[in-house]
Design an enzyme around this catalytic site. Sequence first.
Site, PDB file in Angstrom:
ATOM      1  N   ILE A 157       0.873  -1.173   0.000  1.00 15.56           N
ATOM      2  CA  ILE A 157       0.000   0.000   0.000  1.00 15.56           C
ATOM      3  C   ILE A 157       0.911   1.225   0.000  1.00 15.56           C
ATOM      4  O   ILE A 157       1.872   1.274   0.773  1.00 15.56           O
ATOM      5  CB  ILE A 157      -0.909   0.019   1.247  1.00 15.56           C
ATOM      6  CG1 ILE A 157      -1.769  -1.239   1.319  1.00 15.56           C
ATOM      7  CG2 ILE A 157      -1.788   1.273   1.258  1.00 15.56           C
ATOM      8  CD1 ILE A 157      -2.773  -1.391   0.201  1.00 15.56           C
ATOM      9  N   PRO A 158       0.664   2.230  -0.838  1.00 17.69           N
ATOM     10  CA  PRO A 158       1.587   3.373  -0.903  1.00 17.69           C
ATOM     11  C   PRO A 158       1.782   4.047   0.447  1.00 17.69           C
ATOM     12  O   PRO A 158       0.808   4.402   1.115  1.00 17.69           O
ATOM     13  CB  PRO A 158       0.904   4.320  -1.893  1.00 17.69           C
ATOM     14  CG  PRO A 158       0.007   3.461  -2.699  1.00 17.69           C
ATOM     15  CD  PRO A 158      -0.461   2.378  -1.778  1.00 17.69           C
ATOM     16  N   CYS A 159       3.030   4.206   0.839  1.00 14.61           N
ATOM     17  CA  CYS A 159       3.355   4.939   2.074  1.00 14.61           C
ATOM     18  C   CYS A 159       3.416   6.442   1.815  1.00 14.61           C
ATOM     19  O   CYS A 159       2.990   7.245   2.635  1.00 14.61           O
ATOM     20  CB  CYS A 159       4.684   4.456   2.635  1.00 14.61           C
ATOM     21  SG  CYS A 159       4.670   2.751   3.187  1.00 14.61           S
ATOM     22  N   ASN A 160       3.999   6.816   0.675  1.00 10.11           N
ATOM     23  CA  ASN A 160       4.006   8.216   0.240  1.00 10.11           C
ATOM     24  C   ASN A 160       2.753   8.431  -0.606  1.00 10.11           C
ATOM     25  O   ASN A 160       2.489   7.654  -1.527  1.00 10.11           O
ATOM     26  CB  ASN A 160       5.256   8.511  -0.585  1.00 10.11           C
ATOM     27  CG  ASN A 160       6.520   8.438   0.235  1.00 10.11           C
ATOM     28  OD1 ASN A 160       7.151   9.423   0.547  1.00 10.11           O
ATOM     29  ND2 ASN A 160       6.918   7.219   0.601  1.00 10.11           N
ATOM     30  N   ARG A 179       1.623   8.739   4.796  1.00  6.46           N
ATOM     31  CA  ARG A 179       0.866   8.212   5.929  1.00  6.46           C
ATOM     32  C   ARG A 179       1.780   7.508   6.908  1.00  6.46           C
ATOM     33  O   ARG A 179       1.528   7.452   8.111  1.00  6.46           O
ATOM     34  CB  ARG A 179      -0.213   7.237   5.441  1.00  6.46           C
ATOM     35  CG  ARG A 179       0.359   6.016   4.747  1.00  6.46           C
ATOM     36  CD  ARG A 179      -0.663   4.935   4.441  1.00  6.46           C
ATOM     37  NE  ARG A 179      -0.015   3.807   3.780  1.00  6.46           N
ATOM     38  CZ  ARG A 179       0.599   2.827   4.429  1.00  6.46           C
ATOM     39  NH1 ARG A 179       0.647   2.822   5.751  1.00  6.46           N
ATOM     40  NH2 ARG A 179       1.159   1.833   3.763  1.00  6.46           N
TER      41      ARG A 179
END
Length: 237
Positions: A157-160, A179
């Site tokens: 899942i995209p962190c940025n 996040r």
Amino acid sequence: VSPRPDSGDTMTRYRNTGEAFTTLLKEIIEDGHVVTVREHQTREICAQLIELDRPTERLLFVPGRNNNIFATIAETMWVLAGRNDLSYLTPYLERAPQFSDDGGKTWRAAYGPRLRDWNGTDQLAEIVKLFRRDPNTRRAAMTLFDPDRDFVESNDIPCNNWLHFIARDGQLNLHVAARSTDIWWGFSGINAFEWSLLLEVMAHWVGLDVGRLAFFTSSLHLYERHDKQAEVVLSSD
């Protein structure tokens, strides 16, 4: 390290990635709260704003960190090229398949395709067009989190989540919202490097000098697996 006079306690300016990494690592170890997420224990500090005055000083020279610069360069170029295949990345980054949902073939949420081909839109090309039309634009935003695809169970899942370019006083600045940021594999391992290089490339394309790189992260953390290495880094600081 100098606090900004016009901001809250969580906003600190640093010369470069190395200074930010060692200072924040110490803060996490000393003041971080222990939080277990998806069965992994971390130490965490929340709502952090991190500004790098010299983002092009992107190489880490931190004793004990033992970062793999070849993996960092390879992943950065892989992102900017718009790729998500692990056949290219894994020889440089052996742990890459751990974050794959399809047996090590791709990263489902790789940043590259989202930046270069979001339903047919090359977000980098659109940003260049915006600045050439209006050098003072406030609309030069790019997104990485996709609510249509990312509210799922996944290893990736995209962190940025969001990037915004803004040009002022002849300089191009980049602001990144995340996040979640693992200070070891995330911030110091790839994020500060890849986004500073993107900032430098974009500044060249639109004819501006490189300005500052600023991060906002909801969770800045250190995984328990890196505790011993963190002690080595801080003992030699």
